[in-house]
Design a protein around this motif. Structure first.
Motif, PDB file in Angstrom:
ATOM      1  N   GLU A  66       0.827  -1.207   0.000  1.00  0.00           N
ATOM      2  CA  GLU A  66       0.000   0.000   0.000  1.00  0.00           C
ATOM      3  C   GLU A  66       0.859   1.254   0.000  1.00  0.00           C
ATOM      4  OE1 GLU A  66      -4.155  -0.754   2.068  1.00  0.00           O
ATOM      5  OE2 GLU A  66      -2.538  -1.484   3.350  1.00  0.00           O
TER       6      GLU A  66
ATOM      7  N   PRO B 244      -3.734  -0.242  -4.361  1.00  0.00           N
ATOM      8  CA  PRO B 244      -5.005   0.055  -3.690  1.00  0.00           C
ATOM      9  C   PRO B 244      -5.507  -1.132  -2.877  1.00  0.00           C
ATOM     10  CG  PRO B 244      -5.407  -0.461  -5.994  1.00  0.00           C
ATOM     11  CD  PRO B 244      -3.913  -0.438  -5.824  1.00  0.00           C
ATOM     12  N   ARG B 245      -6.324  -0.838  -1.911  1.00  0.00           N
ATOM     13  CA  ARG B 245      -7.026  -1.875  -1.150  1.00  0.00           C
ATOM     14  C   ARG B 245      -8.452  -1.948  -1.695  1.00  0.00           C
ATOM     15  NH1 ARG B 245      -6.776  -4.633   3.975  1.00  0.00           N
ATOM     16  NH2 ARG B 245      -4.660  -3.806   4.208  1.00  0.00           N
ATOM     17  N   THR B 246      -8.907  -3.148  -2.060  1.00  0.00           N
ATOM     18  CA  THR B 246     -10.235  -3.309  -2.639  1.00  0.00           C
ATOM     19  C   THR B 246     -11.104  -4.160  -1.730  1.00  0.00           C
ATOM     20  OG1 THR B 246      -9.486  -5.233  -3.906  1.00  0.00           O
ATOM     21  CG2 THR B 246      -9.393  -3.102  -5.000  1.00  0.00           C
TER      22      THR B 246
ATOM     23  N   SER C   7      -3.844  -5.589  -6.179  1.00  0.00           N
ATOM     24  CA  SER C   7      -4.513  -4.890  -5.088  1.00  0.00           C
ATOM     25  C   SER C   7      -4.342  -5.695  -3.806  1.00  0.00           C
ATOM     26  CB  SER C   7      -6.000  -4.685  -5.390  1.00  0.00           C
ATOM     27  OG  SER C   7      -6.682  -5.923  -5.360  1.00  0.00           O
TER      28      SER C   7
END
Length: 311
Positions: free
Chosen positions: A136, A141-143, A221
């Motif tokens: 990160e 991105p964090r999904t 991700s």
């Protein structure tokens, strides 16, 4: 928004000459050609390199992030990750990367052997060891996990239309019930670094069935590990994907979740293509549907324990 230029063979040849210092007199240099006719931003450069040109600024951000991410991932996985020999901008604000070509055909061309399944297991287990915080920090991105129940409902409607076109037996989706979809919801705290774009074209397989490399990390991700299990089910078939995930230490819940994500996705994608909402190869979409629906030993959603341990 400024229209991005369309790369031509002359554009690519000139860029490659400057990068590889070949054909300094303005002639010669390595042969360049698009990877496929419909991918005008990805070019083979001779036999040893591939040039990837970002078509817009958003893709440029992903390309630059991918360069850093590949270095983070490379020591943790047993398969090759492409190495960039040069990178920069090929047009104002539009990134490129010139990568070494990883040998091997695609999973669309070669079947994965038992040893290849172990390679995939090493990929999945290696990704779990990568620090999500470090990923990160690179901009990955964090999904949030997808709702399997919402996907199931979409797939049921799509399957009915496929059945009317004599493409699919809609009753097969009845194996996944609403309570079953609820049981296969993503578990809290299970997020890991995922490739999130595993397809047959991105999994490189040698003629002996070994997995030699994984391409295109731009969609990576931090999120649901079942997405990579689903990607492998579409790329190499459900039985090899589930066996690889099991070897990597994943239990029944994420394996079954990945299986059903793949099955619902392939039904929806083929329906969208047949009804003209998307483009793409119909034979490939039919092959992906077949792969995702290959039977496995652990086929039905049973009474999974809520405290099922995950390593």
């Amino acid at each position: 928004m400024t229209q991005a230029p369309t790369p031509t063979a002359d554009t690519v040849r000139g860029l490659v000459r400057s990068l590889l210092k070949e054909g300094g007199d303005g002639t010669g240099g390595p042969d360049v050609r698009p990877v496929t006719e419909d991918r005008e931003h990805t070019w083979w450069v001779g036999s040893r390199h591939v040039l990837r040109l970002a078509p817009d600024r958003e893709a440029s951000v992903r390309r630059r992030r991918e360069l850093r991410l590949r270095e983070l991932v490379r020591p943790q996985v047993p398969v090759a990750v492409p190495t960039s020999v040069a990178h920069g901008d090929w047009a104002p604000g539009l990134a490129y990367t010139l990568d070494t070509r990883v040998p091997g055909g695609t999973a669309d061309e070669h079947d994965v052997s038992a040893v290849g399944e172990a390679d995939l297991a090493g990929l999945l287990s290696g990704l779990r060891t990568v620090s999500a915080r470090q990923a990160e920090a690179l901009g990955v991105p964090r999904t949030a996990p997808r709702s399997l129940e919402a996907l199931r409902r979409m797939a049921v409607h799509a399957a009915e239309r496929l059945a009317a076109a004599d493409e699919f037996d809609a009753a097969r989706l009845h194996q996944l019930t609403p309570p079953g979809a609820a049981q296969l919801a993503a578990q809290p705290g299970s997020a890991v670094l995922t490739h999130h774009g595993l397809t047959g074209a991105h999994v490189l397989v040698s003629a002996d069935g070994r997995v030699r490399g994984i391409l295109d990390w731009t969609a990576a991700s931090v999120g649901d590990p079942a997405e990579d299990i689903a990607g492998l089910a579409v790329a190499v078939g459900s039985p090899p994907a589930v066996r690889a995930a099991t070897l990597a230490g994943y239990g029944a819940r994420p394996c079954l979740r990945g299986l059903w994500l793949a099955r619902c996705d392939t039904v929806i994608r083929l329906t969208d293509r047949l009804e003209g909402r998307t483009t793409g190869s119909l034979p490939l979409l039919r092959t992906q549907l077949r792969r995702a629906w290959e039977p496995i030993l652990l086929e039905r959603v049973t009474d999974l324990q809520e405290d099922e341990p995950e390593p």
